[in-house]
Enzyme design. Structure first.
Site, PDB file in Angstrom:
ATOM      1  N   ARG A 180       7.999   7.940   7.520  1.00 23.13           N
ATOM      2  CA  ARG A 180       7.816   6.478   7.453  1.00 23.13           C
ATOM      3  C   ARG A 180       7.917   5.807   8.827  1.00 23.13           C
ATOM      4  NH1 ARG A 180       6.026   8.464   4.197  1.00 23.13           N
ATOM      5  NH2 ARG A 180       6.461   8.530   1.979  1.00 23.13           N
ATOM      6  N   SER A 230       9.337   1.960  -2.983  1.00 19.34           N
ATOM      7  CA  SER A 230      10.674   2.517  -2.743  1.00 19.34           C
ATOM      8  C   SER A 230      11.386   1.640  -1.725  1.00 19.34           C
ATOM      9  CB  SER A 230      10.571   3.933  -2.165  1.00 19.34           C
ATOM     10  OG  SER A 230       9.951   4.762  -3.103  1.00 19.34           O
ATOM     11  N   GLU A 300      13.683   1.132   3.557  1.00 20.00           N
ATOM     12  CA  GLU A 300      12.322   1.438   4.011  1.00 20.00           C
ATOM     13  C   GLU A 300      11.582   0.106   4.232  1.00 20.00           C
ATOM     14  OE1 GLU A 300      10.196   4.467   1.793  1.00 20.00           O
ATOM     15  OE2 GLU A 300       8.322   3.352   2.038  1.00 20.00           O
TER      16      GLU A 300
HETATM   17  C1  LIG Z   1       4.170  -0.506  -6.059  1.00 20.49           C
HETATM   18  C2  LIG Z   1       4.295   0.042  -4.674  1.00 20.49           C
HETATM   19  C3  LIG Z   1       4.195   1.400  -4.452  1.00 20.49           C
HETATM   20  C4  LIG Z   1       4.305   1.936  -3.156  1.00 20.49           C
HETATM   21  N1  LIG Z   1       4.181   3.274  -2.967  1.00 20.49           N
HETATM   22  C5  LIG Z   1       4.253   3.790  -1.731  1.00 20.49           C
HETATM   23  C6  LIG Z   1       4.090   5.201  -1.504  1.00 20.49           C
HETATM   24  O1  LIG Z   1       3.856   5.975  -2.421  1.00 20.49           O
HETATM   25  N2  LIG Z   1       4.175   5.667  -0.228  1.00 20.49           N
HETATM   26  C7  LIG Z   1       4.413   4.829   0.830  1.00 20.49           C
HETATM   27  O2  LIG Z   1       4.465   5.309   1.986  1.00 20.49           O
HETATM   28  N3  LIG Z   1       4.580   3.489   0.655  1.00 20.49           N
HETATM   29  C8  LIG Z   1       4.505   2.964  -0.591  1.00 20.49           C
HETATM   30  N4  LIG Z   1       4.665   1.613  -0.775  1.00 20.49           N
HETATM   31  C9  LIG Z   1       5.015   0.739   0.370  1.00 20.49           C
HETATM   32  C10 LIG Z   1       3.806   0.106   1.104  1.00 20.49           C
HETATM   33  O3  LIG Z   1       2.701  -0.007   0.232  1.00 20.49           O
HETATM   34  C11 LIG Z   1       3.421   0.920   2.343  1.00 20.49           C
HETATM   35  O4  LIG Z   1       4.458   0.944   3.294  1.00 20.49           O
HETATM   36  C12 LIG Z   1       2.160   0.361   3.018  1.00 20.49           C
HETATM   37  O5  LIG Z   1       1.707   1.308   3.979  1.00 20.49           O
HETATM   38  C13 LIG Z   1       2.360  -0.988   3.707  1.00 20.49           C
HETATM   39  O6  LIG Z   1       1.075  -1.492   4.050  1.00 20.49           O
HETATM   40  P1  LIG Z   1       0.780  -3.055   4.119  1.00 20.49           P
HETATM   41  O7  LIG Z   1      -0.612  -3.262   4.526  1.00 20.49           O
HETATM   42  O8  LIG Z   1       1.190  -3.727   2.853  1.00 20.49           O
HETATM   43  O9  LIG Z   1       1.741  -3.464   5.324  1.00 20.49           O
HETATM   44  P2  LIG Z   1       2.742  -4.711   5.417  1.00 20.49           P
HETATM   45  O10 LIG Z   1       3.822  -4.564   4.390  1.00 20.49           O
HETATM   46  O11 LIG Z   1       1.985  -5.981   5.423  1.00 20.49           O
HETATM   47  O12 LIG Z   1       3.352  -4.437   6.866  1.00 20.49           O
HETATM   48  C14 LIG Z   1       4.112  -3.285   7.133  1.00 20.49           C
HETATM   49  C15 LIG Z   1       4.287  -3.181   8.650  1.00 20.49           C
HETATM   50  O13 LIG Z   1       3.025  -2.875   9.224  1.00 20.49           O
HETATM   51  C16 LIG Z   1       2.715  -3.844  10.224  1.00 20.49           C
HETATM   52  N5  LIG Z   1       1.255  -3.985  10.249  1.00 20.49           N
HETATM   53  C17 LIG Z   1       0.397  -4.079   9.206  1.00 20.49           C
HETATM   54  N6  LIG Z   1      -0.870  -4.135   9.651  1.00 20.49           N
HETATM   55  C18 LIG Z   1      -0.823  -4.088  11.002  1.00 20.49           C
HETATM   56  C19 LIG Z   1      -1.800  -4.110  12.041  1.00 20.49           C
HETATM   57  N7  LIG Z   1      -3.111  -4.209  11.798  1.00 20.49           N
HETATM   58  N8  LIG Z   1      -1.373  -4.038  13.330  1.00 20.49           N
HETATM   59  C20 LIG Z   1      -0.046  -3.960  13.624  1.00 20.49           C
HETATM   60  N9  LIG Z   1       0.917  -3.937  12.683  1.00 20.49           N
HETATM   61  C21 LIG Z   1       0.538  -4.002  11.386  1.00 20.49           C
HETATM   62  C22 LIG Z   1       3.450  -5.099   9.828  1.00 20.49           C
HETATM   63  O14 LIG Z   1       3.678  -5.926  10.965  1.00 20.49           O
HETATM   64  C23 LIG Z   1       4.752  -4.497   9.285  1.00 20.49           C
HETATM   65  O15 LIG Z   1       5.622  -4.198  10.341  1.00 20.49           O
HETATM   66  C24 LIG Z   1       4.549   1.059  -2.062  1.00 20.49           C
HETATM   67  C25 LIG Z   1       4.637  -0.327  -2.286  1.00 20.49           C
HETATM   68  C26 LIG Z   1       4.501  -0.844  -3.576  1.00 20.49           C
HETATM   69  C27 LIG Z   1       4.570  -2.326  -3.781  1.00 20.49           C
END
Ligand SMILES: Cc1cc2nc3c(=O)[nH]c(=O)nc-3n(C[C@H](O)[C@H](O)[C@H](O)COP(=O)(O)OP(=O)(O)OC[C@H]3O[C@@H](n4cnc5c(N)ncnc54)[C@H](O)[C@@H]3O)c2cc1C
Length: 309
Positions: A180, A230, A300
């Protein structure tokens, strides 16, 4: 900040893409979070580059005064909101294309869009990410992973824009992917796009794997409630959910924030939870698990803005 700043932002991205006092609860999967001073949709690299120049001129720093969000699926934003500018990539940044066995995906493309393109073209390797409800940018920052797959296995290169507007390409082997985390986590840069290298497979088999993984999620995870997946990282040698359950915390709640009864590793919003409710619950869970097992759970979920215990 003032109307002059609003004018400058609007000149770069057009007025309809600048929203003042936008509630972040509209942009997080927890459905919590207070107002951002400015929420700015950015559709092109040229706009992003002009914004970077403006921020530099005003001594505004990425991560401190300017923050990029993806789909908000791993974010806990303070109820007090964010003092500064939230950047949300859109438009060109949502593009995905395929050449040979390499998918080029913009940072704002949703993982499922990339997974579907790969499946439709008989390419395997990205099935794991289909049910992770975030963008490519978020997946790269977090080295998102599930069911034995992670971004580390498929990313060939990533393009980023640094805070001085320079565009840099980082090769896969230099991305420092870990559990992560990646080279980019906590760094003042914006991910632009990536190349994902996949291998030949069978569309029907790929589709079956994606459906099976989705079914497993539906059965085991509380997808019917807002959450950020998570809440805690997996401590080495343990499972966070099991430690939480053993500490007697299944269903434990603080206001409308609750340790899911279905999956103790998820903190859910049962309706009207605030980010403070969620944060206090997270702290309580950390303390009680530490008391019970001696293990320190690390969140996380990423916090943005001010929080008090
Ligand atoms: C129901 C559910 C299930 C999930 N299952 C999993 C799983 O199986 N495995 C897993 O790893 N995660 C899981 N997650 C967590 C989450 O979906 C992941 O961490 C995902 O990768 C976050 O992506 P996001 O676009 O929503 O990022 P955000 O939550 O919007 O941001 C996360 C971080 O990334 C940064 N960021 C985003 N885009 C950029 C960019 N273009 N440039 C610079 N920084 C950026 C943000 O500043 C922040 O620091 C789950 C979440 C939910 C709600």
């Amino acid at each position: 900040m003032n109307s002059d700043f609003y004018e400058k932002l609007s000149t770069i991205v057009s007025a309809e893409n600048v929203i003042e006092n936008e509630m972040m609860s509209r942009h997080t999967t927890f459905r919590t979070g207070g107002p951002a001073d400015y929420f700015v949709r950015v559709n092109t690299i040229e706009e992003l580059s002009s914004l970077m120049a403006l921020f530099k001129e005003l001594h505004m720093e990425l991560l401190k005064d300017v923050y990029v969000v993806g789909n908000g699926s791993n974010l806990l934003v303070s109820d007090k909101g964010f003092k500064g500018v939230i950047l949300c990539l859109d438009g060109d940044f949502c593009d995905v294309s395929l050449k040979d066995k390499v998918v080029t995906a913009g940072a704002a493309a949703i993982n499922a869009k990339v997974a579907n393109l790969a499946r439709d073209n008989g390419l395997t390797g990205f099935e794991f990410a289909h049910g992770i409800p975030g963008t490519i940018g978020g997946a790269l920052i977090m080295n998102a992973g599930a069911y034995g797959g992670e971004m580390k296995q498929v990313v060939r290169k990533v393009r980023v824009m640094e805070s001085d507007g320079t565009i840099k390409t980082v090769e896969g082997q230099d991305l420092e992917f870990g559990y992560r985390t990646s080279l980019f986590k906590g760094k003042p840069l914006v991910i632009l796009d990536t190349e994902i290298e996949l291998t030949d497979g069978d569309s029907a088999e790929i589709d079956a794997v994606m459906k099976d993984l989705m079914e497993r999620r539906r059965t085991k995870q509380p997808l019917e409630y807002p959450s950020a997946g998570s809440t805690f990282k997996r401590p080495e040698g343990y499972f966070a959910g099991k430690l939480i359950e053993e500490a007697g915390l299944r269903g434990y709640s603080n206001g409308d924030a609750q340790v899911s009864e279905k999956h103790c590793g998820f903190v859910i919003n049962k309706g009207k939870a605030t980010s403070s409710d969620i944060y206090k619950l997270i702290c309580d869970v950390q303390n009680k698990v530490k008391e019970n097992s001696g293990i320190e759970l690390q969140p996380e979920v990423i916090k943005l803005g001010d929080f008090e215990v």
